[in-house]
Design an enzyme around this catalytic site. Sequence first.
Site, PDB file in Angstrom:
ATOM      1  N   ASN A  10      -4.958   3.564  21.347  1.00 26.94           N
ATOM      2  CA  ASN A  10      -4.029   4.213  22.268  1.00 26.94           C
ATOM      3  C   ASN A  10      -2.906   3.217  22.562  1.00 26.94           C
ATOM      4  O   ASN A  10      -3.095   2.276  23.322  1.00 26.94           O
ATOM      5  CB  ASN A  10      -4.783   4.593  23.550  1.00 26.94           C
ATOM      6  CG  ASN A  10      -3.861   5.112  24.641  1.00 26.94           C
ATOM      7  OD1 ASN A  10      -2.689   5.406  24.401  1.00 26.94           O
ATOM      8  ND2 ASN A  10      -4.388   5.219  25.858  1.00 26.94           N
ATOM      9  N   LYS A  12      -0.197   3.613  24.127  1.00 25.08           N
ATOM     10  CA  LYS A  12       0.472   3.821  25.427  1.00 25.08           C
ATOM     11  C   LYS A  12       1.996   3.748  25.257  1.00 25.08           C
ATOM     12  O   LYS A  12       2.505   4.121  24.212  1.00 25.08           O
ATOM     13  CB  LYS A  12      -0.057   2.834  26.467  1.00 25.08           C
ATOM     14  CG  LYS A  12      -1.595   2.855  26.531  1.00 25.08           C
ATOM     15  CD  LYS A  12      -2.154   2.159  27.729  1.00 25.08           C
ATOM     16  CE  LYS A  12      -3.680   2.236  27.697  1.00 25.08           C
ATOM     17  NZ  LYS A  12      -4.309   1.676  28.869  1.00 25.08           N
ATOM     18  N   HIS A  96      -6.105  11.136  30.321  1.00 32.68           N
ATOM     19  CA  HIS A  96      -6.184   9.689  30.522  1.00 32.68           C
ATOM     20  C   HIS A  96      -5.985   9.364  32.002  1.00 32.68           C
ATOM     21  O   HIS A  96      -5.191  10.007  32.684  1.00 32.68           O
ATOM     22  CB  HIS A  96      -5.132   8.982  29.664  1.00 32.68           C
ATOM     23  CG  HIS A  96      -5.364   7.515  29.590  1.00 32.68           C
ATOM     24  ND1 HIS A  96      -5.017   6.670  30.619  1.00 32.68           N
ATOM     25  CD2 HIS A  96      -5.960   6.744  28.647  1.00 32.68           C
ATOM     26  CE1 HIS A  96      -5.384   5.437  30.294  1.00 32.68           C
ATOM     27  NE2 HIS A  96      -5.949   5.455  29.107  1.00 32.68           N
ATOM     28  N   GLU A  98      -4.380   7.146  33.424  1.00 29.52           N
ATOM     29  CA  GLU A  98      -2.985   6.856  33.805  1.00 29.52           C
ATOM     30  C   GLU A  98      -2.205   8.150  34.032  1.00 29.52           C
ATOM     31  O   GLU A  98      -1.316   8.207  34.889  1.00 29.52           O
ATOM     32  CB  GLU A  98      -2.335   5.972  32.721  1.00 29.52           C
ATOM     33  CG  GLU A  98      -2.885   4.549  32.796  1.00 29.52           C
ATOM     34  CD  GLU A  98      -2.913   3.802  31.472  1.00 29.52           C
ATOM     35  OE1 GLU A  98      -2.234   4.220  30.515  1.00 29.52           O
ATOM     36  OE2 GLU A  98      -3.635   2.789  31.406  1.00 29.52           O
ATOM     37  N   GLU A 165     -13.939   6.145  30.112  1.00 33.70           N
ATOM     38  CA  GLU A 165     -13.113   4.987  30.423  1.00 33.70           C
ATOM     39  C   GLU A 165     -13.197   4.690  31.919  1.00 33.70           C
ATOM     40  O   GLU A 165     -12.460   5.287  32.716  1.00 33.70           O
ATOM     41  CB  GLU A 165     -11.656   5.259  30.040  1.00 33.70           C
ATOM     42  CG  GLU A 165     -11.467   5.531  28.558  1.00 33.70           C
ATOM     43  CD  GLU A 165     -10.052   5.192  28.085  1.00 33.70           C
ATOM     44  OE1 GLU A 165      -9.933   4.454  27.108  1.00 33.70           O
ATOM     45  OE2 GLU A 165      -9.082   5.643  28.713  1.00 33.70           O
ATOM     46  N   GLY A 171      -7.422  -2.180  30.965  1.00 31.22           N
ATOM     47  CA  GLY A 171      -6.353  -3.176  31.029  1.00 31.22           C
ATOM     48  C   GLY A 171      -6.632  -4.321  31.982  1.00 31.22           C
ATOM     49  O   GLY A 171      -5.744  -5.097  32.297  1.00 31.22           O
ATOM     50  N   SER A 215     -10.736  -2.252  28.042  1.00 30.92           N
ATOM     51  CA  SER A 215     -10.743  -3.665  27.640  1.00 30.92           C
ATOM     52  C   SER A 215     -11.660  -3.968  26.465  1.00 30.92           C
ATOM     53  O   SER A 215     -12.236  -5.052  26.393  1.00 30.92           O
ATOM     54  CB  SER A 215     -11.083  -4.556  28.841  1.00 30.92           C
ATOM     55  OG  SER A 215     -10.084  -4.427  29.844  1.00 30.92           O
ATOM     56  N   GLY A 236      -6.915   0.246  23.949  1.00 30.87           N
ATOM     57  CA  GLY A 236      -5.518   0.143  24.364  1.00 30.87           C
ATOM     58  C   GLY A 236      -4.914  -1.172  23.895  1.00 30.87           C
ATOM     59  O   GLY A 236      -4.521  -1.325  22.736  1.00 30.87           O
ATOM     60  N   GLY A 237      -4.866  -2.142  24.791  1.00 27.49           N
ATOM     61  CA  GLY A 237      -4.212  -3.427  24.519  1.00 27.49           C
ATOM     62  C   GLY A 237      -4.582  -4.046  23.174  1.00 27.49           C
ATOM     63  O   GLY A 237      -3.712  -4.529  22.440  1.00 27.49           O
TER      64      GLY A 237
HETATM   65  P1  PGA Z   1      -7.390  -1.053  27.365  1.00 22.09           P
HETATM   66  O1  PGA Z   1      -6.987   0.499  27.476  1.00 22.09           O
HETATM   67  O2  PGA Z   1      -8.177  -1.214  26.083  1.00 22.09           O
HETATM   68  O3  PGA Z   1      -6.085  -1.797  27.321  1.00 22.09           O
HETATM   69  O4  PGA Z   1      -8.213  -1.383  28.552  1.00 22.09           O
HETATM   70  C1  PGA Z   1      -7.866   1.507  27.083  1.00 22.09           C
HETATM   71  C2  PGA Z   1      -7.276   2.855  27.414  1.00 22.09           C
HETATM   72  O5  PGA Z   1      -6.684   2.987  28.498  1.00 22.09           O
HETATM   73  O6  PGA Z   1      -7.382   3.810  26.628  1.00 22.09           O
END
Ligand code: PGA
Length: 253
Positions: A10, A12, A96, A98, A165, A171, A215, A236-237
């Site tokens: 992802n 983002k 998600h 967010e 999640e 994050g 994470s 994500g990251g």
């Molecule tokens: P993250 O994000 O791996 O940066 O924690 C995961 C996500 O929000 O899908």
Amino acid sequence: MSRRPFLAGNWKMNKLVGEAVDLVKGIVDGVKGIIDKDILVCPPFTALSEVSKIVKGTNVNLGAQNCSYKDSGAYTGEISPSMLLDLGCSYVILGHSERRTYFGETNEIINEKAKLAISKGLKIVYCVGEVLEERKNNQTFDVIKKQLDQVLYNLDLNSVIIAYEPVWAIGTGLTASPEQAEEVHSFIRKTVSNIVKDAGKNFDVNDLVILYGGSVKSSSIKGLMECEDVDGGLIGGASLKAEEFLNIINNAK
Ligand code: PGA
């Protein structure tokens, strides 16, 4: 049971078009020959068209990070499921945290989006998860049950992947322990099994793919995936660098 490792990136709101092209080229090169895992990248809308050209005919699937609950018309700024299909997407991430937190998406809105996306032919990666305060107050299972009950009841579950999640892990560098993840993943499978029964659906819950997100790194994916009900990751990251994403894919067994 037909589950196999599923690794999704992802991206983002990251990567300009040129950067997205470089990243996906690195991923496509690195996963050549992998036939026993599902791989998905979800770039921002603006990069979908160019990334689509590169993943076409490869083992990398394309997804978007959101879609509208309307399929066309006077909805300024919205992107419809048909537009995503037109660009070569086969998946869309919905719900998600967010989007729930910053853009006010409710379970009802997510259900509308999911119904439309699936009816048009997309598969959805539906995100659920509790915030830290809910975990501390022992509300994790209640929150997740509600997120599942209110969204899945009228969907074709063959087109649904769930991503657990925990919001406190996204994050933040804090990953849920394999035990914490498995506890919720097995609860998710049980809850979906009840939804299937209540709605009289014909679906084998052992086929449901449940990803963990929050994470995830190449060092944590193996332990997470040793859990019976953890089938992969929504990353994500760590999906923003080809090398780390490839390490995650290779360590996912
Ligand atoms: P993250 O994000 O791996 O940066 O924690 C995961 C996500 O929000 O899908």
